[in-house]
Design a protein around this motif. Sequence first.
Motif, PDB file in Angstrom:
ATOM      1  N   PRO A 193      31.386  17.366 -23.716  1.00 40.80           N
ATOM      2  CA  PRO A 193      30.632  16.143 -23.998  1.00 40.80           C
ATOM      3  C   PRO A 193      31.582  14.971 -24.205  1.00 40.80           C
ATOM      4  N   VAL A 194      31.212  13.824 -23.695  1.00 39.06           N
ATOM      5  CA  VAL A 194      32.020  12.611 -23.841  1.00 39.06           C
ATOM      6  C   VAL A 194      31.155  11.565 -24.532  1.00 39.06           C
ATOM      7  N   VAL A 195      31.601  11.121 -25.695  1.00 41.11           N
ATOM      8  CA  VAL A 195      30.822  10.195 -26.514  1.00 41.11           C
ATOM      9  C   VAL A 195      31.605   8.895 -26.669  1.00 41.11           C
ATOM     10  N   ASP A 196      30.945   7.771 -26.465  1.00 42.98           N
ATOM     11  CA  ASP A 196      31.572   6.462 -26.644  1.00 42.98           C
ATOM     12  C   ASP A 196      31.461   6.047 -28.112  1.00 42.98           C
ATOM     13  N   LEU A 197      32.604   6.010 -28.802  1.00 42.79           N
ATOM     14  CA  LEU A 197      32.621   5.641 -30.219  1.00 42.79           C
ATOM     15  C   LEU A 197      33.370   4.329 -30.440  1.00 42.79           C
ATOM     16  N   THR A 198      33.467   3.511 -29.399  1.00 43.45           N
ATOM     17  CA  THR A 198      34.221   2.267 -29.511  1.00 43.45           C
ATOM     18  C   THR A 198      33.659   1.380 -30.614  1.00 43.45           C
ATOM     19  N   ALA A 199      32.358   1.288 -30.700  1.00 45.03           N
ATOM     20  CA  ALA A 199      31.737   0.438 -31.715  1.00 45.03           C
ATOM     21  C   ALA A 199      32.031   0.928 -33.123  1.00 45.03           C
ATOM     22  N   GLY A 258      34.970   2.181 -33.959  1.00 39.82           N
ATOM     23  CA  GLY A 258      36.401   2.051 -34.216  1.00 39.82           C
ATOM     24  C   GLY A 258      37.273   3.096 -33.551  1.00 39.82           C
ATOM     25  N   PHE A 259      36.694   3.936 -32.695  1.00 43.77           N
ATOM     26  CA  PHE A 259      37.452   4.966 -31.984  1.00 43.77           C
ATOM     27  C   PHE A 259      37.222   4.757 -30.482  1.00 43.77           C
ATOM     28  N   TYR A 269      40.936   9.598 -27.313  1.00 42.63           N
ATOM     29  CA  TYR A 269      40.499   8.392 -28.012  1.00 42.63           C
ATOM     30  C   TYR A 269      41.709   7.706 -28.643  1.00 42.63           C
ATOM     31  N   ARG A 270      41.535   6.433 -28.958  1.00 42.41           N
ATOM     32  CA  ARG A 270      42.575   5.687 -29.646  1.00 42.41           C
ATOM     33  C   ARG A 270      42.011   5.094 -30.932  1.00 42.41           C
ATOM     34  N   ARG A 271      42.782   5.216 -32.016  1.00 43.27           N
ATOM     35  CA  ARG A 271      42.450   4.581 -33.295  1.00 43.27           C
ATOM     36  C   ARG A 271      43.622   3.661 -33.632  1.00 43.27           C
ATOM     37  N   ARG A 272      43.432   2.355 -33.462  1.00 41.96           N
ATOM     38  CA  ARG A 272      44.548   1.400 -33.542  1.00 41.96           C
ATOM     39  C   ARG A 272      45.653   1.836 -32.570  1.00 41.96           C
ATOM     40  N   GLN A 273      46.862   2.159 -33.068  1.00 39.96           N
ATOM     41  CA  GLN A 273      47.943   2.604 -32.180  1.00 39.96           C
ATOM     42  C   GLN A 273      48.066   4.119 -32.138  1.00 39.96           C
ATOM     43  N   HIS A 274      47.102   4.838 -32.697  1.00 44.13           N
ATOM     44  CA  HIS A 274      47.184   6.293 -32.807  1.00 44.13           C
ATOM     45  C   HIS A 274      46.266   6.958 -31.775  1.00 44.13           C
ATOM     46  N   ILE A 275      46.740   8.063 -31.237  1.00 46.18           N
ATOM     47  CA  ILE A 275      45.987   8.824 -30.243  1.00 46.18           C
ATOM     48  C   ILE A 275      45.263   9.992 -30.920  1.00 46.18           C
ATOM     49  N   ILE A 276      44.019  10.207 -30.535  1.00 50.06           N
ATOM     50  CA  ILE A 276      43.249  11.377 -30.960  1.00 50.06           C
ATOM     51  C   ILE A 276      42.921  12.195 -29.715  1.00 50.06           C
ATOM     52  N   ASN A 277      43.376  13.417 -29.676  1.00 51.75           N
ATOM     53  CA  ASN A 277      43.002  14.342 -28.611  1.00 51.75           C
ATOM     54  C   ASN A 277      41.869  15.231 -29.120  1.00 51.75           C
ATOM     55  N   LEU A 278      40.769  15.260 -28.396  1.00 48.77           N
ATOM     56  CA  LEU A 278      39.648  16.141 -28.736  1.00 48.77           C
ATOM     57  C   LEU A 278      39.584  17.239 -27.680  1.00 48.77           C
ATOM     58  N   PHE A 279      40.005  18.455 -28.059  1.00 46.57           N
ATOM     59  CA  PHE A 279      39.991  19.587 -27.146  1.00 46.57           C
ATOM     60  C   PHE A 279      38.652  20.311 -27.276  1.00 46.57           C
ATOM     61  N   VAL A 280      38.069  20.681 -26.132  1.00 43.89           N
ATOM     62  CA  VAL A 280      36.744  21.308 -26.115  1.00 43.89           C
ATOM     63  C   VAL A 280      36.813  22.568 -25.264  1.00 43.89           C
ATOM     64  N   ALA A 281      36.393  23.698 -25.841  1.00 43.68           N
ATOM     65  CA  ALA A 281      36.400  24.969 -25.119  1.00 43.68           C
ATOM     66  C   ALA A 281      35.065  25.670 -25.317  1.00 43.68           C
ATOM     67  N   GLN A 282      34.593  26.327 -24.270  1.00 41.85           N
ATOM     68  CA  GLN A 282      33.337  27.069 -24.343  1.00 41.85           C
ATOM     69  C   GLN A 282      33.528  28.310 -25.200  1.00 41.85           C
TER      70      GLN A 282
END
Length: 252
Positions: free
Chosen positions: A155-161, A163-164, A184-197
Motif C-alpha cells: 500500500p502507498v499512502v500520501d502523508l505529505t499533508a 508532514g511525511f 518518505y522524507r521527514r525534513r532532511q530524514h529518510i523513512i524507509n517503509l518495508f512491506v512483506a506479505q
Amino acid sequence: MTCDEAEILLHALIDGELDAGHARDVENHLASCPRCTAALADYRKMSEAVAGAKLRYTAPPGLRRRIEASLPQPKPAPSRRSVLRGFAMGSAVSALAATGLVAIVLRNDDEQRIESEVVSAHLRSLQAGHLTDVISTDQHTVKPWFNGKLDVSPPVVDLTAQGFTLIGGRLDYLDARAVGAVVYRRRQHIINLFVAQTASTKRKAARMENLQGFNVRRWSEQGMNFWAVSDIGPDELNEFGAKFEAALGSSS
C-alpha cells in the motif's frame, strides 16, 4: 547525482562519514549546483553555531548521591541449599517447557535477524543511486509501479499533508525474498517503509526497537508485515506509523 540524492548525503559529508567514492560524487555535484552548495554552507553554519553554543550541562555533585541513595540495597547471597533446591525446581520446569521455550527463542532470534536486515537495507538505500527505483510524490504513480514485481503490491499512502512526504519506492530484499520499500522524507530524514506479505491476517500491535542508532517500528495488518526505519526520534516515527495505519484503515 541528483539534488535529492546529494541532499541526503550533505550531513554525512560535513561529519566526515562518507567513503572516498561517495564524497567525490557529492563534491562533483556541488561543483555545478549552486542550490546544494548554498544548502551545504547553511548546514555548516548551523553545525558551527551548535558546536559553539556551549550546550553541555554538568550535573550537580549532589545528584549522584541522591541517585545512589534511591537504589535498592544488594540482597545477601543465597545459601548453597537454596541454590540447589532452585536448580532442581528449575530443571523440572525447564523439562516441561522445553519445546515451547525453544520455539519462543527461535522466533525472537528470527525477528531480531530480520530487523537487523531492515536496518542494513535502510543503510544501503542511503548510498547514492540506491534510494528509489521510481521517484514520485504521487501515490498513483508509485503504487502501480510495484504491480507485477511482487506477489502483493504494498500500500502507498500520501502523508505529505501530515508532514511525511512521499518521494518514491523501490524493490529490496529481506529474509532472501523480494519486498517493497516505500520511501518518505521527514525534513532532511529518510523513512524507509518495508512491506512483506505474511500468511497470517491477524493484526499485531506496533512495537518500537532501536538498532545501530536507528529506530524501527514494526506492526502487522491486512496480511502484511510493516517495518518503518529511520534516524528520526521514536515519537516521530511512531507518529508516522500511526498516521499510515489510520490512512490505510480508512481506505480499506
